[in-house]
Design a protein around this motif. Sequence first.
Motif, PDB file in Angstrom:
ATOM      1  N   ALA A 444      -4.712   7.309 -48.116  1.00 52.07           N
ATOM      2  CA  ALA A 444      -3.676   8.113 -47.465  1.00 52.07           C
ATOM      3  C   ALA A 444      -3.941   8.209 -45.968  1.00 52.07           C
ATOM      4  O   ALA A 444      -3.407   9.086 -45.290  1.00 52.07           O
ATOM      5  CB  ALA A 444      -3.631   9.513 -48.073  1.00 52.07           C
ATOM      6  N   GLY A 445      -4.748   7.290 -45.443  1.00 52.80           N
ATOM      7  CA  GLY A 445      -5.090   7.334 -44.030  1.00 52.80           C
ATOM      8  C   GLY A 445      -6.325   8.172 -43.802  1.00 52.80           C
ATOM      9  O   GLY A 445      -7.107   8.442 -44.720  1.00 52.80           O
ATOM     10  N   ALA A 446      -6.526   8.603 -42.557  1.00 49.26           N
ATOM     11  CA  ALA A 446      -7.761   9.296 -42.220  1.00 49.26           C
ATOM     12  C   ALA A 446      -7.572  10.084 -40.928  1.00 49.26           C
ATOM     13  O   ALA A 446      -6.637   9.852 -40.160  1.00 49.26           O
ATOM     14  CB  ALA A 446      -8.907   8.295 -42.075  1.00 49.26           C
ATOM     15  N   PHE A 447      -8.525  11.016 -40.699  1.00 48.52           N
ATOM     16  CA  PHE A 447      -8.479  11.894 -39.530  1.00 48.52           C
ATOM     17  C   PHE A 447      -9.789  11.760 -38.766  1.00 48.52           C
ATOM     18  O   PHE A 447     -10.864  12.064 -39.294  1.00 48.52           O
ATOM     19  CB  PHE A 447      -8.270  13.350 -39.962  1.00 48.52           C
ATOM     20  CG  PHE A 447      -6.912  13.604 -40.551  1.00 48.52           C
ATOM     21  CD1 PHE A 447      -5.921  14.218 -39.813  1.00 48.52           C
ATOM     22  CD2 PHE A 447      -6.619  13.198 -41.850  1.00 48.52           C
ATOM     23  CE1 PHE A 447      -4.659  14.441 -40.342  1.00 48.52           C
ATOM     24  CE2 PHE A 447      -5.366  13.411 -42.400  1.00 48.52           C
ATOM     25  CZ  PHE A 447      -4.382  14.031 -41.647  1.00 48.52           C
ATOM     26  N   CYS A 448      -9.712  11.282 -37.532  1.00 50.23           N
ATOM     27  CA  CYS A 448     -10.904  11.097 -36.710  1.00 50.23           C
ATOM     28  C   CYS A 448     -11.544  12.440 -36.371  1.00 50.23           C
ATOM     29  O   CYS A 448     -10.909  13.491 -36.406  1.00 50.23           O
ATOM     30  CB  CYS A 448     -10.541  10.389 -35.406  1.00 50.23           C
ATOM     31  SG  CYS A 448     -10.199   8.623 -35.599  1.00 50.23           S
ATOM     32  N   GLY A 449     -12.831  12.367 -36.012  1.00 50.84           N
ATOM     33  CA  GLY A 449     -13.571  13.542 -35.560  1.00 50.84           C
ATOM     34  C   GLY A 449     -12.918  14.178 -34.336  1.00 50.84           C
ATOM     35  O   GLY A 449     -11.848  13.768 -33.921  1.00 50.84           O
ATOM     36  N   PRO A 450     -13.543  15.140 -33.715  1.00 53.17           N
ATOM     37  CA  PRO A 450     -12.809  16.140 -32.931  1.00 53.17           C
ATOM     38  C   PRO A 450     -12.043  15.604 -31.735  1.00 53.17           C
ATOM     39  O   PRO A 450     -12.548  14.808 -30.957  1.00 53.17           O
ATOM     40  CB  PRO A 450     -13.914  17.105 -32.477  1.00 53.17           C
ATOM     41  CG  PRO A 450     -15.171  16.317 -32.559  1.00 53.17           C
ATOM     42  CD  PRO A 450     -14.980  15.383 -33.691  1.00 53.17           C
ATOM     43  N   TRP A 451     -10.827  16.124 -31.615  1.00 56.02           N
ATOM     44  CA  TRP A 451      -9.982  15.902 -30.430  1.00 56.02           C
ATOM     45  C   TRP A 451     -10.561  16.672 -29.247  1.00 56.02           C
ATOM     46  O   TRP A 451     -10.673  16.157 -28.142  1.00 56.02           O
ATOM     47  CB  TRP A 451      -8.576  16.385 -30.747  1.00 56.02           C
ATOM     48  CG  TRP A 451      -7.574  16.351 -29.644  1.00 56.02           C
ATOM     49  CD1 TRP A 451      -7.161  17.386 -28.874  1.00 56.02           C
ATOM     50  CD2 TRP A 451      -6.824  15.214 -29.209  1.00 56.02           C
ATOM     51  NE1 TRP A 451      -6.203  16.985 -28.000  1.00 56.02           N
ATOM     52  CE2 TRP A 451      -5.964  15.651 -28.172  1.00 56.02           C
ATOM     53  CE3 TRP A 451      -6.793  13.885 -29.591  1.00 56.02           C
ATOM     54  CZ2 TRP A 451      -5.087  14.793 -27.513  1.00 56.02           C
ATOM     55  CZ3 TRP A 451      -5.915  13.030 -28.940  1.00 56.02           C
ATOM     56  CH2 TRP A 451      -5.067  13.488 -27.918  1.00 56.02           C
ATOM     57  N   SER A 452     -10.925  17.930 -29.475  1.00 54.35           N
ATOM     58  CA  SER A 452     -11.579  18.746 -28.457  1.00 54.35           C
ATOM     59  C   SER A 452     -13.074  18.693 -28.709  1.00 54.35           C
ATOM     60  O   SER A 452     -13.522  18.930 -29.823  1.00 54.35           O
ATOM     61  CB  SER A 452     -11.090  20.195 -28.534  1.00 54.35           C
ATOM     62  OG  SER A 452      -9.691  20.260 -28.418  1.00 54.35           O
ATOM     63  N   MET A 453     -13.847  18.374 -27.694  1.00 55.88           N
ATOM     64  CA  MET A 453     -15.275  18.141 -27.909  1.00 55.88           C
ATOM     65  C   MET A 453     -16.018  19.461 -28.093  1.00 55.88           C
ATOM     66  O   MET A 453     -16.610  20.030 -27.183  1.00 55.88           O
ATOM     67  CB  MET A 453     -15.856  17.350 -26.739  1.00 55.88           C
ATOM     68  CG  MET A 453     -15.401  15.891 -26.744  1.00 55.88           C
ATOM     69  SD  MET A 453     -15.730  15.055 -28.320  1.00 55.88           S
ATOM     70  CE  MET A 453     -17.496  15.080 -28.363  1.00 55.88           C
ATOM     71  N   LYS A 454     -15.970  19.952 -29.325  1.00 56.31           N
ATOM     72  CA  LYS A 454     -16.528  21.269 -29.616  1.00 56.31           C
ATOM     73  C   LYS A 454     -18.047  21.295 -29.492  1.00 56.31           C
ATOM     74  O   LYS A 454     -18.637  22.300 -29.138  1.00 56.31           O
ATOM     75  CB  LYS A 454     -16.106  21.715 -31.012  1.00 56.31           C
ATOM     76  CG  LYS A 454     -16.548  20.798 -32.152  1.00 56.31           C
ATOM     77  CD  LYS A 454     -16.021  21.346 -33.459  1.00 56.31           C
ATOM     78  CE  LYS A 454     -16.549  20.555 -34.657  1.00 56.31           C
ATOM     79  NZ  LYS A 454     -15.942  19.257 -34.802  1.00 56.31           N
ATOM     80  N   GLU A 455     -18.712  20.179 -29.797  1.00 53.59           N
ATOM     81  CA  GLU A 455     -20.172  20.185 -29.752  1.00 53.59           C
ATOM     82  C   GLU A 455     -20.694  20.045 -28.327  1.00 53.59           C
ATOM     83  O   GLU A 455     -21.629  20.719 -27.931  1.00 53.59           O
ATOM     84  CB  GLU A 455     -20.742  19.040 -30.604  1.00 53.59           C
ATOM     85  CG  GLU A 455     -20.730  19.318 -32.098  1.00 53.59           C
ATOM     86  CD  GLU A 455     -19.426  18.885 -32.721  1.00 53.59           C
ATOM     87  OE1 GLU A 455     -19.207  19.226 -33.893  1.00 53.59           O
ATOM     88  OE2 GLU A 455     -18.623  18.232 -32.046  1.00 53.59           O
ATOM     89  N   SER A 456     -20.093  19.143 -27.540  1.00 53.28           N
ATOM     90  CA  SER A 456     -20.726  18.778 -26.273  1.00 53.28           C
ATOM     91  C   SER A 456     -20.120  19.474 -25.073  1.00 53.28           C
ATOM     92  O   SER A 456     -20.681  19.416 -23.989  1.00 53.28           O
ATOM     93  CB  SER A 456     -20.629  17.257 -26.072  1.00 53.28           C
ATOM     94  OG  SER A 456     -19.280  16.853 -26.028  1.00 53.28           O
ATOM     95  N   CYS A 457     -18.992  20.128 -25.232  1.00 53.59           N
ATOM     96  CA  CYS A 457     -18.317  20.716 -24.081  1.00 53.59           C
ATOM     97  C   CYS A 457     -18.462  22.227 -24.104  1.00 53.59           C
ATOM     98  O   CYS A 457     -17.913  22.892 -24.982  1.00 53.59           O
ATOM     99  CB  CYS A 457     -16.835  20.331 -24.076  1.00 53.59           C
ATOM    100  SG  CYS A 457     -15.935  20.988 -22.663  1.00 53.59           S
TER     101      CYS A 457
END
Length: 466
Positions: A444-457
């Motif tokens: 059914a497709g997939a969803f990439c990891g974060p759009w907003s860089m929650k870990e590094s920003c």
Amino acid sequence: MQVPSCWEQQGFGSYNYGRDYKTYGKNFRFADEKGLYKHTFQVPAEWRDREVFIVFEGSMTDTEVKINGQLAGPIHQGAFYRFKYNLSDKLNFDKPNVLEVTVSKMSADASVNNAERLADYWIFGGIFRPVYLEAFPKQFAPQLAIDARADGSFKMNVALKGLRQATDVQADIVNAQGAVVGTARGQANAQDTLVQLKTTVSKPLLWTSETPNMYRVNVSMQAGGQKLYQTSERFGFRTIEIRRGKGVYVNSTQVKFKGINRHSWWPETGRTLNDSIHLMDVQLMKEMNMNAVRMSHYPPDAKFLDLCDSLGLYVLDELAGWQKAYSTPAGAKLVKEMVQKDVNHPSIIFWSNGNEGGHNKELDDDYGQYDLSKRPVIHAHHRPGNQHNGIDCNHYENYYSSQKILADSLIYMPTEFLHAQDDGGAAVGLHDFWELHWASQRSAGAFCGPWSMKESCAPTSAISST
């Protein structure tokens, strides 16, 4: 202090990162701060005969509301949800009103802290989404829930409050050109709290991410030839199906989601976002050829969903719960608030009952209590064996383990994959992964990891202060 805002971005309180407890263990302590908000306001004299509510779109987290020294209602627990109190019997109409709100950054409910604080994102405090007043006639419809299908069938539950006599309820369905294309009528008796309206629209223009056709339903209540109340809601005609072992279908066409995980986040303002930021995110996702977005890991601002409706993005709307779940008493209230706020957005394809083990399975059936269209509920998980409703959402599998899952009997839709932090190649394998999913019937497709860089920003105030 500015409202809405995160108080850390206004120079108050301390920054915490949710996963730090794993690093520092027993020595780690979240900042347990409280903020007292005080505001004086007046209301129009003509509101004396109305039902007046104060509405909070989001407050992190336990929120105690007083009006003129009286508690407005129970303390609300849970940060990312719309909640409201009826102030009608507590307001002054001849002099100023004093609003006092105490916000505790940490919740008195341990399960709320587990679900919302022990998470892979920055922890903020304060009233971070708008607060406003609503005024209604004594007889009104506080909630609409719509089920509009691809075959043109239309069904709507109209919640009713304060009826004193038999009341006619009418719904006119209006297209983008302003023409009425369907009408549904019903009658409610005095003291009824719900009426269901049904009709059929001939050959409606359907909603998909590529054809985001929207309609409006105008609802009116009349008794004795007098109009009591009217309201309207936007919606779209579309049908969602999970065909077991085959895939996800929208309007009988198989869909593969090209998605991303989106946090409600901006470096200068934390979780407080404006309409321009929401629009920029949706437009950029569309420009990058995405057709879907996952709300990681909590429900978004209503404006973001409005834009997904009108511009065309499929949405996974998610209850908070990052590896730990809300308790059933706490979670049941929050599921209700989440679904009632978001239920009529055609862009929402799935309800996600928590993230990576933060699934209280006792809540799985709650979503359908408030969603007339009975959208599927999924578990966005990172361990084998947590599939739900025929969909495996397992996170961060490698290419070869993904091949094995796609050869199995379940639909595979990783709700997180290809995080540059985890894949060992800074996301350079996207083409290979996508070709694998595109060629598989059960993907059914997939969803990439974060759009907003929650870990590094880090927030800009945190950067400048260190």
